[in-house]
Motif scaffolding. Structure first.
Motif, PDB file in Angstrom:
ATOM      1  N   VAL A   1      35.740  -4.903  -2.170  1.00 14.15           N
ATOM      2  CA  VAL A   1      34.392  -4.598  -2.660  1.00 14.15           C
ATOM      3  C   VAL A   1      34.263  -5.009  -4.119  1.00 14.15           C
ATOM      4  O   VAL A   1      33.300  -5.663  -4.528  1.00 14.15           O
TER       5      VAL A   1
ATOM      6  N   GLY B   1      27.097  -1.760  -2.985  1.00 13.55           N
ATOM      7  CA  GLY B   1      27.489  -0.730  -2.026  1.00 13.55           C
ATOM      8  C   GLY B   1      26.659  -0.801  -0.757  1.00 13.55           C
ATOM      9  O   GLY B   1      27.153  -0.527   0.343  1.00 13.55           O
TER      10      GLY B   1
ATOM     11  N   TYR C   1      28.131  -3.388   1.395  1.00 17.08           N
ATOM     12  CA  TYR C   1      29.327  -2.813   2.012  1.00 17.08           C
ATOM     13  C   TYR C   1      28.937  -1.982   3.233  1.00 17.08           C
ATOM     14  O   TYR C   1      29.504  -2.120   4.313  1.00 17.08           O
TER      15      TYR C   1
ATOM     16  N   ASP D   1      27.143   3.703   0.972  1.00 22.95           N
ATOM     17  CA  ASP D   1      26.767   2.825  -0.146  1.00 22.95           C
ATOM     18  C   ASP D   1      27.053   3.462  -1.496  1.00 22.95           C
ATOM     19  O   ASP D   1      27.722   2.888  -2.342  1.00 22.95           O
TER      20      ASP D   1
ATOM     21  N   VAL E   1      30.809   4.303  -2.415  1.00 26.65           N
ATOM     22  CA  VAL E   1      31.725   3.230  -2.787  1.00 26.65           C
ATOM     23  C   VAL E   1      31.329   2.576  -4.104  1.00 26.65           C
ATOM     24  O   VAL E   1      32.182   2.093  -4.847  1.00 26.65           O
ATOM     25  N   ILE E   2      30.037   2.596  -4.438  1.00 25.90           N
ATOM     26  CA  ILE E   2      29.607   1.763  -5.556  1.00 25.90           C
ATOM     27  C   ILE E   2      30.163   2.263  -6.887  1.00 25.90           C
ATOM     28  O   ILE E   2      30.590   1.473  -7.735  1.00 25.90           O
TER      29      ILE E   2
END
Lengths: 256, 614, 402
Positions: free
Chosen positions: B21, B40, B43, B222, B225-226
């Motif tokens: 990522v 994100g 992803y 989203d 993870v971002i």
């Protein structure tokens, strides 16, 4: 008046044995120089000779590895630019640096406020401060008619004049001018340096400048220093330097 | 010992996904200089698309690989479309506006994904080979985690080959160094940017698809993870692939051990690492200073004092605001109270962002500190409201002084990221130091003194303190301090040369901004009667950014216009359905239509009109 | 699978497309319920929840409404943020002029809304928030709560947990009010029942951010006899998968809160661990009249199986309707008193508002997980009435401010 105002007649700036190394490359390898009040001293040399490094050590942007810089009798080696400014060192840059979000007059007013240690005032309106002084300085550099223009839209030559006015705001004893005429048309160059020369004479300001344009150097400088590979290889009057065979070999020879 | 080895492997597996990522994010940033908040979302889309593909494909390994690659390619295509439709139009816009636009994309994608895939988490039925484990040191370790451990370095190797052995890669590297040079080489920049964005998106999609077998595709992926991907990119050094890999390893492994050793502070661990790394290495582990230094990006229009017409307009608005309680109902009044709070919140951020040239992703921290200080005064000390209101700006300003000492040395995105890290640390403290802060339950019952308890009085108080505070800040910006501050932003070199102490001026702006936000937080706490950790959370910091950018950074009226517009919009949108997609599209539309903000656009239009009239 | 997914989608889309305001077709002014929930933050639970209350509104109004007036629900999304809920609560009270506030999923949002209710002296019926504080430490006369609290959920499972005879326990639970409260009660109640019990490790993943591999490895390292789990949603799925592969659950008892609820069980699919002691709702196997009737009506309207959220949404409306009917008025003080003891029908059978602490006696199902045809389900289940899982009146008195 700067703190050294009473020191007219003595040597303004003395540098002794300045050295600076970047990795394996010794950019400045022991340079000594001195400037007198009202004197126009040119520092020249081919590209990579160490002019800018030398200049930045004098101006406080770089700390020398060895050597000493004295302003009048005070040791100022490695002192930050803002402290030098308060000790009476005015500075202009090769790539002009002004405040683009302000008008020309506000630029000078800001310089005046800074030099008079009035920046930390949170209440009174800044654009009402030192209006007369600012306009006087702008008039001296020929920018009075442009006082209300945004600094961001000025022509290059005008920016140089603005920088000069800002450098003069602190009533300096010494002006450090890095490539003051870079990027200007030939006619403009002569005019600007003539202006500087006039101010230097009139106020007794010592001026140390680097310059590529030999016409400017030999036309305006009282004295010339020649740097090559980090060392001073010659100094003297423009005529003497021009005639120096070493200078001709390393510099003028290649330039011609 | 066994545990150490096993946790190390676990950490490496986590690091691999994180790297995929982050690699996409850092590649995109390197070339386009866009901080892509919607990474994100890509992803998440990768995971959802992978679910749609893999749940229809046979369950053998080769089809799994096919499905995962398919998801990555599909996400890459979505990325390419995103670049062509949106980002291409805003490359010349200020960095933060780009970030804002991609934040709009996040909101839109959330509703679109909900519409396509539904609300329920989608998990993939794992075939036997995906469930398998290998025996390591007498303990079982998932086979799939071993696969992931290999995938990370393999992708890194592939990318390095791509960048160093192909002409395209050469161009990408050149563009990372110097965008304009590539343009000068006669390369079609647009194709290059689109392809780079697609590659980055594809990597995000690959990461999402590979994460699917370990859990589920769900609508929270989203945002979860971002933040971590940002941390990895910043810690590694923005634009540095190797740095991202190192940072992913560091974060992944640290997290695995952190869970074993200090399970309660997992939230804050990564941000502590980020703050520590940035304090020591301001450009990340392998990062280089950004090519363009702060303030030299664009010629800034001069900031002027408001003309008589605008001053009259402001005065009229203020009089109307003061008279509002005589006509407005209680709800409108509470919206107006919030708007007043927002005005100071935005104006304080504007001090550091506009004249200070320091964008903050963590401005909500000071709002929160002020709010908690008020809550502490009210509930802990049982003090009068005045004490809380007085304490708040000092508490927030004092803390800002400590934090600012580290922050103001930096510039650009790194500075913003460090503010984010400190805000997250503050948030985590509020969230996890339950005994003092009440944790996520917050502090309730922070109600005003009886004399200010009725809505009109509270509103007038908010108006006095917040609009008054904003006016004081405005005054300071037109005072010598404001000029000096702008001077350091416009040209730090020149500012130093005329004797200004740029560091201390920036620090003062930071403290002033913190104190202003703190006061606004305290007023908000009393107006709402409650304080929560979410006051300090990322979305609230984004709110502040939206307000300032919406109004326009380079005008003094900007934050005021932005704050009022945003508050009214938000209260209106929040009352309806589909608010996310509406707000998202609105943000995108505003960024495209008014890259200089509403007030900026209005000022330009005014100038044009005046120019024609004259 | 894909068919049911599509129908869910269709229903979901239809729900989303329908205006949030379900307007009653009545000439007399309807009774307005202002509802706030985390529709965008926790959609897996709250969207079925919305369908549940929509069904209930329809049913109540079809039966003639309450006090001769129709019910109308005005619903908003708090995005999982307490400050948004506070603001919306103000809007609903001042602008929409609702008679009752209802809703909430996250415990902190519920507490924030309850505080508004207390300050404004208006009735708030919390549907889903599970924190005990709502009715105990921070309870007040204007706040009622429907679902079994964290204490009750734990208390319902303690008998089975003790029977495991496990000495060394580990816990894993999300790191916020709900998860912390669960673990606190579980430790307390287990220690009372089973002297010598040890808690040898605990894991506190952040909600929605579990690092499952490391968490499982850390728990396994403690070599426990049994595990207490409070995670749910995506965290649970990740945890179960890593746990399965790494063999964490083999030969170990697991006590897991909420895992039997269809919204959390379904994503586990063919990896549903067997034999866990869970609370939830065995929607496929309940056959009693009230459950069956609810499921049939729900399927007829939405074309899919209901979830736990659907039950909560439905019961929220019927519980409010019954309270209003018993109060004979929508005047707040009348309702604050009148709700006490009001009996209401839920899909799980009849329940009532406990007079002492305004807690609903809606219970939940306790059973064990199993797998059939690649899907998880609950077996060996029994319904535990909420009234039987509460602390004594004296204990409650100590905890609840007078």
């Amino acid at each position: 008046m700067g703190p050294l105002a009473g020191a007219r007649g003595v040597i303004v700036l003395v540098a002794e044995g300045l050295r600076k190394r970047f990795g394996a490359n010794e950019a400045v390898a022991g340079v000594s120089l001195a400037v007198e009040p009202g004197e126009m001293l040119a520092l020249i040399g081919p590209n990579g000779a160490g002019k800018s490094t030398c200049f930045n050590m004098l101006g406080g942007q770089l700390r020398p590895d060895a050597g000493e810089v004295r302003l009048a009798d005070r040791v100022v080696t490695g002192l930050a630019p803002r402290h030098l400014a308060h000790l009476g060192v005015g500075r202009t840059f090769q790539i002009t640096a002004s405040f683009a979000s302000m008008t020309v007059r506000e630029n000078v007013q800001t310089a005046l406020l800074a030099q008079k240690r009035q920046a930390w005032r949170f209440w009174q309106a800044a654009d009402a401060q030192h209006v007369g002084l600012a306009e006087g300085l702008l008039a001296r550099v020929g920018m009075a008619s442009q006082a209300e223009r945004p600094a961001g839209v000025l022509a290059y030559g005008d920016l140089k004049r603005l920088e000069l006015a800002m450098a003069l705001a602190g009533d300096p004893v010494l002006l450090l001018m890095d490539e003051p005429t870079a990027g200007m048309a030939p006619a403009e160059r002569a005019a600007l340096m003539a202006l500087v020369r006039g101010i230097a004479r009139e106020r007794g300001v010592a001026v140390l400048f680097t310059e590529h344009d030999m016409d400017v150097v030999f036309g305006q400088a009282d004295r010339v220093l020649v740097l090559d590979r980090g060392r001073l290889i010659a100094q003297g009057t423009p005529e003497a330097v021009r005639a120096d065979p070493r200078v001709r070999a390393v510099y003028l020879g290649t330039a011609a | 010992m066994d545990l150490i080895f096993l946790q190390l492997l676990t950490g490496l597996a986590g690091a691999s996904t994180l790297f995929l990522v982050a690699a996409g994010l850092t590649v995109i940033f390197g070339v386009t200089r866009v901080v892509n908040f919607s990474h994100g979302s890509l992803y998440m889309l990768g995971a959802f698309i992978a679910w749609s593909l893999l749940s229809r494909l046979p369950r053998e390994p080769e089809y799994f690989v096919l499905g995962v690659l398919g998801a990555a390619v599909a996400t890459a295509a979505i990325g390419a479309v995103l670049e062509v439709v949106l980002l291409r139009r805003i490359y010349r816009a200020p960095e933060l506006l780009q970030l804002l636009a991609t934040f709009g994309v996040v909101l839109v994608v959330q509703d679109v994904a909900l519409w396509i895939w539904g609300a329920v988490d989608l998990s993939l039925s794992r075939p036997r080979w995906l469930r398998g484990a290998v025996e390591i040191a007498g303990l079982r370790f998932p086979f799939y985690d071993l696969v992931l451990i290999v995938v990370g370095p393999a992708v890194l190797g592939g990318l390095l080959l791509l960048f160093h052995r192909t002409r395209w890669g050469l161009l990408v590297r050149a563009a990372t160094q110097d965008r304009d040079m590539v343009a000068a080489l006669g390369v079609d920049q647009r194709v290059l940017f689109t392809s780079v964005f697609a590659l980055g998106a594809g990597l995000a999609g690959l990461g999402g698809a590979l994460a699917l077998p370990q859990g589920s595709a769900n609508l929270n992926m989203d945002l979860s993870v971002i933040a971590e991907a940002f941390v990895v990119v910043v810690v590694g050094g923005m634009g540095s692939l190797g740095g991202a890999f190192l940072a992913a390893l560091l974060i992944g492994v640290l997290q695995a051990f952190g869970i074993a050793l200090v399970p309660k502070i997992t939230l804050v661990l990564v941000f502590l690492v980020m703050a520590a790394v940035l304090v020591v290495r301001p450009h990340g582990l392998l990062g280089k200073p950004q090519a363009m230094a702060r303030g030299e990006v664009e010629a800034l229009a001069p900031i002027r004092q408001a003309g008589p017409a605008l001053q009259l307009l402001g005065a009229v608005a203020l009089v109307l605001a003061i008279l509002a309680p005589f006509v407005a109902g209680p709800y409108l009044l509470s919206v107006l109270t919030e708007a007043a709070v927002a005005v100071l919140f935005a104006a304080s951020l504007h001090v550091m962002m506009g004249p200070g040239g320091m964008a903050s992703f963590g401005h909500a921290a000071w709002f929160g500190v002020g709010a908690y200080a008020a809550a502490f005064a009210a509930k802990g000390l049982g003090a009068e409201m005045a004490v809380g209101l007085l304490l708040a700006p000092f508490a927030a300003g004092g803390l800002a002084l400590l934090v600012g000492a580290f922050v103001v040395r930096m510039s650009g995105v790194y500075l913003a990221m460090l503010t984010l890290a400190f805000a997250q640390i503050a948030w985590a403290v509020a969230f996890q130091w339950v005994e003092v802060t009440g944790g996520d339950n917050g502090v309730l019952g922070v109600w005003p003194d009886s004399w200010a308890a009725d809505k009109p009085t509270m509103y007038w108080l908010a108006l006095l303190l917040c609009v008054g505070g904003a006016l004081v800040l405005r005054r300071a910006l037109f005072a010598p301090f404001g000029f000096a501050l702008r001077a350091t932003r416009d040209s730090a070199l020149r500012a130093e040369a005329i004797g200004l102490d740029a560091h201390r001026l920036r620090l003062a702006a930071f403290v002033l901004a913190g104190a202003g936000a703190g006061l606004s937080g305290a007023v908000f706490a009393y107006a709402k009667g409650s304080v929560f950790p979410t006051y300090m959370a990322i979305p609230h910091s984004v709110d502040a950014l939206v307000m300032v950018l919406l109004g326009g950074v380079q005008t003094m009226a900007g934050p005021v216009v932005g704050a009022v517009t945003f508050t009214v919009l938000q209260s209106w949108l929040l009352m309806g359905d589909f608010w996310r997609i509406k707000l998202g599209l609105l943000i995108i539309a505003l960024v495209l239509a008014f890259p200089t903000g509403i007030a900026g656009a209005a000022a330009a239009a005014w100038d044009r009109w005046r120019g024609r009239a004259a | 699978m894909s068919v049911s997914r599509r129908t869910l989608l269709a229903a979901g889309a239809a729900t989303l497309a329908a205006p949030a305001i379900v307007r009653a077709q009545s000439t007399s002014a309807p009774i307005r319920i202002g509802e706030i929930n985390s529709y965008t933050a926790i959609p897996a639970f709250t969207l079925p929840y919305r369908m549940g209350w929509q069904l209930a509104v329809e049913q109540v109004n079809a039966a003639g409404g309450v006090l001769g007036r129709k019910l109308e629900v005005i619903s908003h999304d708090d995005a999982g943020k307490p400050q948004d809920a506070v603001r919306l609560a103000g809007a609903l009270l001042d602008e929409t002029k609702v008679d009752v506030l209802a809703g909430g999923f996250l415990s902190n949002v519920g507490l924030a809304m309850s505080d508004v209710a207390k300050q404004r002296k208006r009735l708030f019926v919390a549907s889903e928030p599970l924190t005990d504080a709502l009715v105990w430490e921070q309870g007040h006369r204007y706040c009622y709560r429907l679902r079994p609290s964290t204490y009750m959920q734990v208390a319902m499972m303690v008998d089975d947990a003790v029977k495991l005879g496990a000495k060394r326990w580990v816990t894993v639970s999300p790191n916020y009010e709900y998860g912390q409260s669960l673990v606190k009660w579980f430790k307390l109640l287990m220690a009372q029942r089973q002297p010598g019990i040890e808690f040898v490790a605990e894991q506190w993943p952040a909600l929605g951010r579990i690092d499952a591999g490391a968490t499982v490895a850390a728990l396994a390292q403690a070599r426990p006899d049994a595990i207490f789990n409070g995670t749910f949603g995506p965290d649970l799925t990740n945890f179960v998968r890593q746990g399965n592969t790494r063999g964490l659950f083999e030969k170990r008892g697991v006590v897991s809160v909420l895992t039997g609820e269809p919204e959390y069980l379904e994503p586990l699919g063919d990896e549903t661990p067997e034999g866990w002691i869970v609370t939830g709702w065995p929607v496929e196997s309940v056959t009693d009249a009230s459950n069956a009737g609810f499921i049939a009506a729900y399927r007829a309207k939405f074309g899919e199986m209901p979830k736990m959220g659907s039950v909560v949404g439905h019961a929220t409306i019927t519980a409010i309707a019954a309270g209003i009917a018993k109060s004979g008025s929508v005047e707040t003080e009348a309702m604050a008193d009148g709700f006490k003891g009001a009996k209401f029908a839920t899909p799980f059978g009849e329940a009532y508002w406990r007079a002492q602490d305004n807690q609903g006696t809606l219970g939940t199902y306790v059973g064990r997980t199993a797998m059939k045809g690649g899907k998880g389900l609950m077996v060996d289940w029994r319904y535990v009435d909420g009234a039987k899982a509460m602390p004594t009146d004296e204990d409650v008195k100590k905890m609840r401010p007078a």
